[in-house]
Design a protein around this motif. Structure first.
Motif, PDB file in Angstrom:
ATOM      1  N   TYR A 367     -11.114  -3.822   1.897  1.00 38.28           N
ATOM      2  CA  TYR A 367     -10.629  -4.974   1.117  1.00 38.28           C
ATOM      3  C   TYR A 367      -9.178  -5.268   1.489  1.00 38.28           C
ATOM      4  O   TYR A 367      -8.794  -6.429   1.697  1.00 38.28           O
ATOM      5  CB  TYR A 367     -10.752  -4.705  -0.377  1.00 38.28           C
ATOM      6  CG  TYR A 367     -10.133  -5.804  -1.214  1.00 38.28           C
ATOM      7  CD1 TYR A 367     -10.660  -7.087  -1.204  1.00 38.28           C
ATOM      8  CD2 TYR A 367      -8.991  -5.569  -1.974  1.00 38.28           C
ATOM      9  CE1 TYR A 367     -10.080  -8.117  -1.937  1.00 38.28           C
ATOM     10  CE2 TYR A 367      -8.400  -6.579  -2.718  1.00 38.28           C
ATOM     11  CZ  TYR A 367      -8.949  -7.844  -2.702  1.00 38.28           C
ATOM     12  OH  TYR A 367      -8.359  -8.858  -3.427  1.00 38.28           O
ATOM     13  N   ALA A 368      -8.363  -4.207   1.592  1.00 38.11           N
ATOM     14  CA  ALA A 368      -6.965  -4.405   1.992  1.00 38.11           C
ATOM     15  C   ALA A 368      -6.880  -4.970   3.403  1.00 38.11           C
ATOM     16  O   ALA A 368      -6.043  -5.845   3.686  1.00 38.11           O
ATOM     17  CB  ALA A 368      -6.209  -3.079   1.894  1.00 38.11           C
ATOM     18  N   LEU A 369      -7.725  -4.493   4.309  1.00 39.93           N
ATOM     19  CA  LEU A 369      -7.750  -5.017   5.678  1.00 39.93           C
ATOM     20  C   LEU A 369      -8.121  -6.496   5.686  1.00 39.93           C
ATOM     21  O   LEU A 369      -7.539  -7.294   6.446  1.00 39.93           O
ATOM     22  CB  LEU A 369      -8.753  -4.226   6.517  1.00 39.93           C
ATOM     23  CG  LEU A 369      -8.988  -4.722   7.952  1.00 39.93           C
ATOM     24  CD1 LEU A 369      -7.718  -4.622   8.786  1.00 39.93           C
ATOM     25  CD2 LEU A 369     -10.121  -3.932   8.618  1.00 39.93           C
ATOM     26  N   PHE A 370      -9.060  -6.893   4.845  1.00 41.67           N
ATOM     27  CA  PHE A 370      -9.457  -8.303   4.736  1.00 41.67           C
ATOM     28  C   PHE A 370      -8.266  -9.165   4.339  1.00 41.67           C
ATOM     29  O   PHE A 370      -8.055 -10.251   4.909  1.00 41.67           O
ATOM     30  CB  PHE A 370     -10.583  -8.439   3.701  1.00 41.67           C
ATOM     31  CG  PHE A 370     -11.010  -9.853   3.451  1.00 41.67           C
ATOM     32  CD1 PHE A 370     -11.916 -10.487   4.292  1.00 41.67           C
ATOM     33  CD2 PHE A 370     -10.509 -10.563   2.364  1.00 41.67           C
ATOM     34  CE1 PHE A 370     -12.311 -11.800   4.055  1.00 41.67           C
ATOM     35  CE2 PHE A 370     -10.895 -11.874   2.118  1.00 41.67           C
ATOM     36  CZ  PHE A 370     -11.802 -12.493   2.970  1.00 41.67           C
ATOM     37  N   LEU A 371      -7.485  -8.699   3.383  1.00 40.11           N
ATOM     38  CA  LEU A 371      -6.295  -9.454   2.960  1.00 40.11           C
ATOM     39  C   LEU A 371      -5.319  -9.616   4.112  1.00 40.11           C
ATOM     40  O   LEU A 371      -4.685 -10.677   4.265  1.00 40.11           O
ATOM     41  CB  LEU A 371      -5.608  -8.738   1.793  1.00 40.11           C
ATOM     42  CG  LEU A 371      -6.412  -8.569   0.502  1.00 40.11           C
ATOM     43  CD1 LEU A 371      -5.580  -7.819  -0.539  1.00 40.11           C
ATOM     44  CD2 LEU A 371      -6.853  -9.919  -0.056  1.00 40.11           C
ATOM     45  N   GLU A 372      -5.200  -8.580   4.942  1.00 39.04           N
ATOM     46  CA  GLU A 372      -4.314  -8.639   6.110  1.00 39.04           C
ATOM     47  C   GLU A 372      -4.824  -9.635   7.135  1.00 39.04           C
ATOM     48  O   GLU A 372      -4.074 -10.501   7.610  1.00 39.04           O
ATOM     49  CB  GLU A 372      -4.209  -7.249   6.731  1.00 39.04           C
ATOM     50  CG  GLU A 372      -3.516  -7.192   8.086  1.00 39.04           C
ATOM     51  CD  GLU A 372      -2.016  -7.363   7.999  1.00 39.04           C
ATOM     52  OE1 GLU A 372      -1.408  -7.782   9.007  1.00 39.04           O
ATOM     53  OE2 GLU A 372      -1.430  -7.046   6.947  1.00 39.04           O
ATOM     54  N   MET A 382       4.118  -4.408   5.122  1.00 35.89           N
ATOM     55  CA  MET A 382       4.664  -3.739   3.934  1.00 35.89           C
ATOM     56  C   MET A 382       4.581  -2.223   4.092  1.00 35.89           C
ATOM     57  O   MET A 382       5.543  -1.495   3.823  1.00 35.89           O
ATOM     58  CB  MET A 382       3.905  -4.182   2.676  1.00 35.89           C
ATOM     59  CG  MET A 382       4.113  -5.636   2.285  1.00 35.89           C
ATOM     60  SD  MET A 382       3.098  -6.116   0.855  1.00 35.89           S
ATOM     61  CE  MET A 382       3.916  -5.200  -0.443  1.00 35.89           C
ATOM     62  N   VAL A 383       3.430  -1.744   4.554  1.00 37.80           N
ATOM     63  CA  VAL A 383       3.230  -0.306   4.709  1.00 37.80           C
ATOM     64  C   VAL A 383       4.193   0.261   5.740  1.00 37.80           C
ATOM     65  O   VAL A 383       4.863   1.266   5.508  1.00 37.80           O
ATOM     66  CB  VAL A 383       1.768  -0.002   5.100  1.00 37.80           C
ATOM     67  CG1 VAL A 383       1.609   1.463   5.521  1.00 37.80           C
ATOM     68  CG2 VAL A 383       0.829  -0.330   3.945  1.00 37.80           C
ATOM     69  N   PHE A 389       3.556   2.008  -1.431  1.00 43.32           N
ATOM     70  CA  PHE A 389       3.168   2.083  -2.842  1.00 43.32           C
ATOM     71  C   PHE A 389       3.084   0.688  -3.458  1.00 43.32           C
ATOM     72  O   PHE A 389       2.151   0.386  -4.203  1.00 43.32           O
ATOM     73  CB  PHE A 389       4.166   2.945  -3.616  1.00 43.32           C
ATOM     74  CG  PHE A 389       4.314   4.325  -3.055  1.00 43.32           C
ATOM     75  CD1 PHE A 389       3.266   5.228  -3.134  1.00 43.32           C
ATOM     76  CD2 PHE A 389       5.486   4.721  -2.430  1.00 43.32           C
ATOM     77  CE1 PHE A 389       3.381   6.516  -2.622  1.00 43.32           C
ATOM     78  CE2 PHE A 389       5.619   5.998  -1.914  1.00 43.32           C
ATOM     79  CZ  PHE A 389       4.563   6.899  -2.000  1.00 43.32           C
ATOM     80  N   THR A 390       4.055  -0.154  -3.106  1.00 46.56           N
ATOM     81  CA  THR A 390       4.030  -1.535  -3.595  1.00 46.56           C
ATOM     82  C   THR A 390       2.840  -2.273  -3.020  1.00 46.56           C
ATOM     83  O   THR A 390       2.198  -3.078  -3.718  1.00 46.56           O
ATOM     84  CB  THR A 390       5.335  -2.262  -3.207  1.00 46.56           C
ATOM     85  OG1 THR A 390       6.446  -1.539  -3.733  1.00 46.56           O
ATOM     86  CG2 THR A 390       5.347  -3.683  -3.740  1.00 46.56           C
ATOM     87  N   ALA A 391       2.532  -2.012  -1.752  1.00 47.61           N
ATOM     88  CA  ALA A 391       1.396  -2.680  -1.104  1.00 47.61           C
ATOM     89  C   ALA A 391       0.097  -2.388  -1.840  1.00 47.61           C
ATOM     90  O   ALA A 391      -0.734  -3.283  -2.046  1.00 47.61           O
ATOM     91  CB  ALA A 391       1.289  -2.242   0.360  1.00 47.61           C
ATOM     92  N   ILE A 392      -0.086  -1.138  -2.245  1.00 44.28           N
ATOM     93  CA  ILE A 392      -1.311  -0.774  -2.965  1.00 44.28           C
ATOM     94  C   ILE A 392      -1.410  -1.553  -4.274  1.00 44.28           C
ATOM     95  O   ILE A 392      -2.468  -2.105  -4.613  1.00 44.28           O
ATOM     96  CB  ILE A 392      -1.344   0.740  -3.234  1.00 44.28           C
ATOM     97  CG1 ILE A 392      -1.441   1.507  -1.919  1.00 44.28           C
ATOM     98  CG2 ILE A 392      -2.524   1.105  -4.137  1.00 44.28           C
ATOM     99  CD1 ILE A 392      -1.233   2.995  -2.054  1.00 44.28           C
ATOM    100  N   ALA A 393      -0.313  -1.621  -5.014  1.00 48.05           N
ATOM    101  CA  ALA A 393      -0.314  -2.363  -6.277  1.00 48.05           C
ATOM    102  C   ALA A 393      -0.611  -3.841  -6.040  1.00 48.05           C
ATOM    103  O   ALA A 393      -1.365  -4.471  -6.804  1.00 48.05           O
ATOM    104  CB  ALA A 393       1.030  -2.193  -6.981  1.00 48.05           C
ATOM    105  N   LYS A 394      -0.051  -4.409  -4.977  1.00 51.01           N
ATOM    106  CA  LYS A 394      -0.292  -5.822  -4.666  1.00 51.01           C
ATOM    107  C   LYS A 394      -1.749  -6.054  -4.261  1.00 51.01           C
ATOM    108  O   LYS A 394      -2.343  -7.087  -4.605  1.00 51.01           O
ATOM    109  CB  LYS A 394       0.634  -6.270  -3.527  1.00 51.01           C
ATOM    110  CG  LYS A 394       2.119  -6.251  -3.857  1.00 51.01           C
ATOM    111  CD  LYS A 394       2.505  -7.343  -4.837  1.00 51.01           C
ATOM    112  CE  LYS A 394       4.028  -7.402  -5.032  1.00 51.01           C
ATOM    113  NZ  LYS A 394       4.409  -8.398  -6.071  1.00 51.01           N
TER     114      LYS A 394
END
Length: 503
Positions: A367-372, A382-383, A389-394
């Protein structure tokens, strides 16, 4: 189940472990600017010169566990022939999984791919299709069968010593020295190395998950992230750990693990359904195929020509992390596995542990890769800019009902960490208790002490800061355990050969 309030502690082991930990943690807090570079230099030396040891221990462990599970000793039961399991299979799996992965899984599952996307292995071009292929499959490799084999070996060895040989010590030394663990001076060295490794590994895990919880709280409330909020989170989490440890296995750790299992399933199903379902499933399928097709290459790759540092920074780091945690997981899973066979323990840990970790990597990571890839959220930048840590929350907040999802995610992280630290506190107390028999527990105050004491090292690590420092603590903690694996295996094989079995 007895509380065993009066179980006497092993004073030399207890006090030496406490003093040693303070000697390590206090300078980190007071001399954080000089300790950081020193620790990372030590990491680089160990990874470069001892890295092959970690890789060969991992390979040998997988081969050995396959032989044990499918050979003539697989049907050997840990316990007497008429013993039945104390916990249901569901609760047993929930506890061993939560103890084995902790909150670190939720940190790495969402963003580990981003490190490989920008700096892929095997000479792949950054941000290319090959980079994506490796980025989505390497996490599955690192959290898969190898990790759980490393956990399963000490479980079988310590369990055999405790239930079959009737050695009344839930300690690593019992699996290496047998009855001599009561008198041999080497027993203290072995148990202190294990306790130090566990404190280092657990400290690493809490040092990763605490800022993640802080980032979630910051996203939800607007409170600025930083060391003060991190320390507040540690205090709250450790208090939760202590309350659960006080209640014991049945009322505390078991209930937390059960709740964690169901909350995790609900959370992952929500991400899968609310997110790009087709992409997540297709990418996950391809990732599993890539890992299976390349697993022998991945586990034996040493990168001797280009020396990019990928193996040292990632694979060796992970094998060291699993090794640092392995005796602890072995002791804890031994305590909850009476009445189960060697084959059942090995296959269950490897199968259910791997599948659980893969579910997080496939669903949350993709899901995070899809957003990227869709330019919705610059996760990779961000990472790699130090804002993981902020990236995970976002990432979580970007879901439909994002605030609600973030609340649930933060609760899952806290419960994961709580379950891990409950079992870690239980294990440390067991290792520093003079004598334990099947069904007995360390003194309650003793378990509480370790629950609070475990919060010291992550505070030190956070004062130093940086992922490399956290990785360094893990690598250095796992090194002595790698040597212990050799002697533990020798003792286990000797026992299996000498003892009569109903096979």
């Amino acid at each position: 189940m007895a509380d065993d309030h009066n179980k006497p502690i092993d004073k030399p082991t207890f006090f030496i472990a406490v003093v040693s930990m303070l000697i390590v943690a206090v300078p980190m807090i007071l001399m954080n600017k000089t300790m950081g570079p020193f620790i990372t230099q030590l990491y680089d030396w160990v990874a470069s010169n001892m890295g092959l040891l970690f890789q060969w221990v991992a390979i040998a462990t997988m081969i050995l566990l396959g032989w044990l599970a499918f050979g003539k000793y697989g049907s050997v039961k840990l316990g007497d022939p008429d013993d039945v399991p104390e916990f249901s299979t569901t609760s047993w799996i929930a506890m061993l999984f939560s103890a084995g992965v902790g909150g670190g899984l939720l940190y790495w599952a969402g963003i580990e791919w981003a490190f490989y996307y920008d700096a892929p292995p095997f000479g792949a071009k950054p941000k290319s299709m090959d980079a994506i292929k490796w980025a989505t499959s390497y996490g599955l490799f690192h959290w898969g069968f190898t990790a759980w084999c490393i956990y399963a070996l000490p479980t079988v060895a310590i369990g055999y010593a405790f239930y079959k040989k009737k050695i009344p010590y839930l300690r690593l030394s019992a699996a290496i020295l047998g009855d001599k663990a009561a008198t041999s001076p080497w027993a203290k060295v072995i148990d202190l190395a294990f306790m130090f490794g566990l404190i280092g590994g657990a400290g690493t895990s809490l040092a990763l998950t605490t800022p993640m919880v802080s980032a979630g709280l910051s996203e939800l409330t607007g409170i600025e992230s930083g060391v003060p909020l991190d320390i507040f989170v540690i205090v709250v989490c450790v208090s939760l750990f202590a309350a659960s440890v006080y209640l014991g296995l049945e009322k505390g750790i078991k209930k937390l693990a059960d709740a964690n299992l169901y909350m995790s399933i609900v959370f992952l199903l929500f991400v899968l359904v609310a997110g790009p379902t087709g992409f997540i499933l297709a990418m996950g399928t391809e990732s599993i195929g890539t890992m299976i097709n390349n697993v022998f290459t991945m586990i034996t790759w040493t990168d001797p020509i280009k020396e990019t540092g990928f193996v040292q920074d990632w694979t060796i780091f992970y094998w060291a992390w699993w090794l640092a945690f392995a005796p602890y997981v072995g002791i804890f899973v031994t305590r909850i596995s009476k009445g189960r066979t060697i084959k059942q323990i090995i296959l269950s840990m490897c199968a259910y542990g791997s599948l659980g970790a893969w579910a997080f990597y496939i669903i949350l990571g993709n899901y995070a890769l899809f957003l990227e890839l869709e330019n919705i959220l610059p996760v990779a930048s961000m990472v790699n800019g130090g804002e993981g840590f902020t990236a995970i929350a976002k990432v979580i907040s970007s879901l439909p009902l994002g605030k609600v999802a973030l609340v649930v995610f933060t609760l899952v992280v806290i419960i994961f960490v709580a379950t891990t630290y409950d079992s870690a506190s239980y294990t440390l107390a067991s290792a520093a208790t003079k004598e334990l028999h099947a069904g007995e527990n360390p003194a309650r105050w003793h378990r509480l002490f370790w629950a609070f004491f475990l919060g010291i090292l992550p505070i030190g690590l956070m004062f130093i800061g940086g992922l490399k420092v956290v990785q360094s603590a893990t690598l250095l903690s796992g090194l002595p355990i790698a040597f212990a694996f050799v002697f533990m295996t020798r003792t286990l094989l000797r026992w299996l050969k000498e003892d009569p079995h109903e096979t």
